[in-house]
Design a protein around this motif. Sequence first.
Motif, mmCIF file in Angstrom:
data_model
loop_
_atom_site.group_PDB
_atom_site.id
_atom_site.type_symbol
_atom_site.label_atom_id
_atom_site.label_comp_id
_atom_site.label_asym_id
_atom_site.label_seq_id
_atom_site.Cartn_x
_atom_site.Cartn_y
_atom_site.Cartn_z
ATOM 1 N N ILE A 184 44.689 57.791 57.362
ATOM 2 C CA ILE A 184 45.616 56.746 56.938
ATOM 3 C C ILE A 184 44.979 55.941 55.814
ATOM 4 O O ILE A 184 43.881 55.403 55.963
ATOM 5 C CB ILE A 184 45.951 55.806 58.111
ATOM 6 C CG1 ILE A 184 46.579 56.585 59.271
ATOM 7 C CG2 ILE A 184 46.882 54.690 57.656
ATOM 8 C CD1 ILE A 184 46.820 55.749 60.503
ATOM 9 N N LYS A 185 45.681 55.878 54.687
ATOM 10 C CA LYS A 185 45.172 55.070 53.585
ATOM 11 C C LYS A 185 45.426 53.590 53.887
ATOM 12 O O LYS A 185 46.449 53.227 54.465
ATOM 13 C CB LYS A 185 45.871 55.458 52.275
ATOM 14 C CG LYS A 185 45.578 56.883 51.820
ATOM 15 C CD LYS A 185 46.317 57.195 50.526
ATOM 16 C CE LYS A 185 46.035 58.621 50.083
ATOM 17 N NZ LYS A 185 46.777 58.965 48.836
ATOM 18 N N ILE A 186 44.484 52.752 53.483
ATOM 19 C CA ILE A 186 44.602 51.316 53.759
ATOM 20 C C ILE A 186 45.903 50.753 53.200
ATOM 21 O O ILE A 186 46.570 49.937 53.843
ATOM 22 C CB ILE A 186 43.375 50.564 53.203
ATOM 23 C CG1 ILE A 186 42.142 50.878 54.064
ATOM 24 C CG2 ILE A 186 43.624 49.053 53.168
ATOM 25 C CD1 ILE A 186 40.871 50.201 53.607
ATOM 26 N N GLN A 187 46.303 51.222 52.018
ATOM 27 C CA GLN A 187 47.528 50.688 51.406
ATOM 28 C C GLN A 187 48.794 51.130 52.151
ATOM 29 O O GLN A 187 49.885 50.631 51.877
ATOM 30 C CB GLN A 187 47.612 51.075 49.926
ATOM 31 C CG GLN A 187 47.537 52.558 49.639
ATOM 32 C CD GLN A 187 46.126 53.027 49.335
ATOM 33 O OE1 GLN A 187 45.172 52.530 49.915
ATOM 34 N NE2 GLN A 187 46.000 53.964 48.404
ATOM 35 N N GLU A 188 48.668 52.066 53.110
ATOM 36 C CA GLU A 188 49.815 52.516 53.893
ATOM 37 C C GLU A 188 50.003 51.718 55.189
ATOM 38 O O GLU A 188 50.992 51.909 55.897
ATOM 39 C CB GLU A 188 49.658 53.998 54.246
ATOM 40 C CG GLU A 188 49.627 54.928 53.045
ATOM 41 C CD GLU A 188 49.337 56.369 53.427
ATOM 42 O OE1 GLU A 188 49.606 57.258 52.590
ATOM 43 O OE2 GLU A 188 48.838 56.603 54.560
ATOM 44 N N PHE A 189 49.059 50.842 55.516
ATOM 45 C CA PHE A 189 49.100 50.147 56.801
ATOM 46 C C PHE A 189 50.360 49.288 56.953
ATOM 47 O O PHE A 189 51.048 49.350 57.968
ATOM 48 C CB PHE A 189 47.849 49.270 56.960
ATOM 49 C CG PHE A 189 46.651 50.021 57.485
ATOM 50 C CD1 PHE A 189 46.348 51.279 57.021
ATOM 51 C CD2 PHE A 189 45.831 49.458 58.435
ATOM 52 C CE1 PHE A 189 45.258 51.975 57.485
ATOM 53 C CE2 PHE A 189 44.728 50.141 58.911
ATOM 54 C CZ PHE A 189 44.439 51.407 58.435
ATOM 55 N N GLU A 190 50.641 48.475 55.948
ATOM 56 C CA GLU A 190 51.778 47.558 56.026
ATOM 57 C C GLU A 190 53.082 48.323 56.208
ATOM 58 O O GLU A 190 53.939 47.957 57.022
ATOM 59 C CB GLU A 190 51.825 46.689 54.769
ATOM 60 C CG GLU A 190 53.040 45.794 54.657
ATOM 61 C CD GLU A 190 53.029 44.663 55.667
ATOM 62 O OE1 GLU A 190 54.124 44.185 56.013
ATOM 63 O OE2 GLU A 190 51.934 44.275 56.127
ATOM 64 N N GLU A 191 53.207 49.424 55.463
ATOM 65 C CA GLU A 191 54.446 50.227 55.512
ATOM 66 C C GLU A 191 54.663 50.844 56.892
ATOM 67 O O GLU A 191 55.792 50.857 57.407
ATOM 68 C CB GLU A 191 54.384 51.333 54.456
ATOM 69 C CG GLU A 191 55.550 52.303 54.501
ATOM 70 C CD GLU A 191 55.356 53.478 53.539
ATOM 71 O OE1 GLU A 191 56.152 54.440 53.622
ATOM 72 O OE2 GLU A 191 54.399 53.434 52.728
ATOM 73 N N PHE A 193 52.803 50.177 59.912
ATOM 74 C CA PHE A 193 52.490 49.403 61.112
ATOM 75 C C PHE A 193 52.776 47.912 60.934
ATOM 76 O O PHE A 193 52.284 47.084 61.693
ATOM 77 C CB PHE A 193 51.015 49.603 61.494
ATOM 78 C CG PHE A 193 50.633 51.045 61.619
ATOM 79 C CD1 PHE A 193 51.030 51.801 62.705
ATOM 80 C CD2 PHE A 193 49.885 51.665 60.604
ATOM 81 C CE1 PHE A 193 50.684 53.145 62.802
ATOM 82 C CE2 PHE A 193 49.540 52.998 60.700
ATOM 83 C CZ PHE A 193 49.947 53.754 61.797
ATOM 84 N N GLY A 194 53.581 47.586 59.938
ATOM 85 C CA GLY A 194 53.856 46.185 59.629
ATOM 86 C C GLY A 194 54.478 45.417 60.769
ATOM 87 O O GLY A 194 54.314 44.192 60.862
ATOM 88 N N ILE A 221 49.452 41.131 57.412
ATOM 89 C CA ILE A 221 49.286 39.994 58.323
ATOM 90 C C ILE A 221 50.100 40.297 59.583
ATOM 91 O O ILE A 221 51.264 39.898 59.715
ATOM 92 C CB ILE A 221 49.770 38.681 57.677
ATOM 93 C CG1 ILE A 221 49.075 38.470 56.334
ATOM 94 C CG2 ILE A 221 49.497 37.502 58.604
ATOM 95 C CD1 ILE A 221 49.541 37.247 55.589
ATOM 96 N N PRO A 222 49.512 41.015 60.534
ATOM 97 C CA PRO A 222 50.252 41.406 61.736
ATOM 98 C C PRO A 222 50.302 40.286 62.764
ATOM 99 O O PRO A 222 49.581 39.303 62.674
ATOM 100 C CB PRO A 222 49.423 42.581 62.269
ATOM 101 C CG PRO A 222 48.032 42.245 61.843
ATOM 102 C CD PRO A 222 48.149 41.545 60.524
#
Length: 297
Positions: A184-191, A193-194, A221-222
């Motif tokens: 998982i790329k860091i920039q994909e986290f928000e998309e 697991f937001g 910011i989860p």
Amino acid sequence: MDTRYLNYILTIAQKGNMTKAAEELFVSQSTLSQYLSKLESELGTPLFYRSKGRLSLTPAGQLYIQAAGKVISIKNTLYQNIQNLDNRGHITVGVTSQFGLEMLIEIIPAFKARYPEVTIEISETGLPALTKLLLEESIDCGIMALNVTEPFSPDQITILREEEVLLAIPASHPYCRKNPDKPIKIQEFEENFGDENILLSKKGSTLRYITDEVLEQAGWIPRTVCETNSISATRSMVAMGIGVTFIGESCAKERERVAYYSVAPRQTRLNAFVTRKNWTLNQAAATFCEDIKNYFQ
């Protein structure tokens, strides 16, 4: 046999600077200066020349540190010989992570078979607390997860391995069906697991440090459910679908209910063995240390 004050003078001579010596000894500069002044007054002669913030040994100082080194050597030899009389002893070891406990569970039975009279006392605590105990020489050694090797000196620390830190998500999460094994790329986290809760380790831990770094890079910011140092509890909550978390590879269990993903760029922490300064090892303690150092080999 208290040789602490002899170490004060030896450290001042080694560092050549009162501030650096105080930092090395974990005492205040004023305490160190007062002790040196009192000693020089007692001897009736200076032990150091003072020049532009630099301390260098006088002839009397040379004689003093030579004698101090001999006294410390005699003490260490005496203590080691006494402990080696029957290989009895007491070793205190602290652990900060599950991998340390699992290591000891495997190491201790064989060690106790060789040294049945040695008592091993195990304390499980957080990284800040164990670091403080080691620096204060209140515990013999620690099996620790670290982000950096400071504040320990190189002769105190052995890096056992570099451990990958993974993102743990419920195995039922939709992301698992779309991407069964891709990092998982860091920039994909928000998309992806937001809307998820994140389960945090306590502040000061290696996992919390990595989590905070990744979240900042991701701009994510989860919602936060809880903070805990219990890896097993956190892992169980992930399995129940309560949230996601970061976890060391050594603790990546319950894989039928929890999916683990590498992060891109790769996130790691250090598994390390740290000993207190001035620990004179008898044969049993030396064997115990070597067993730990060779565990992953």
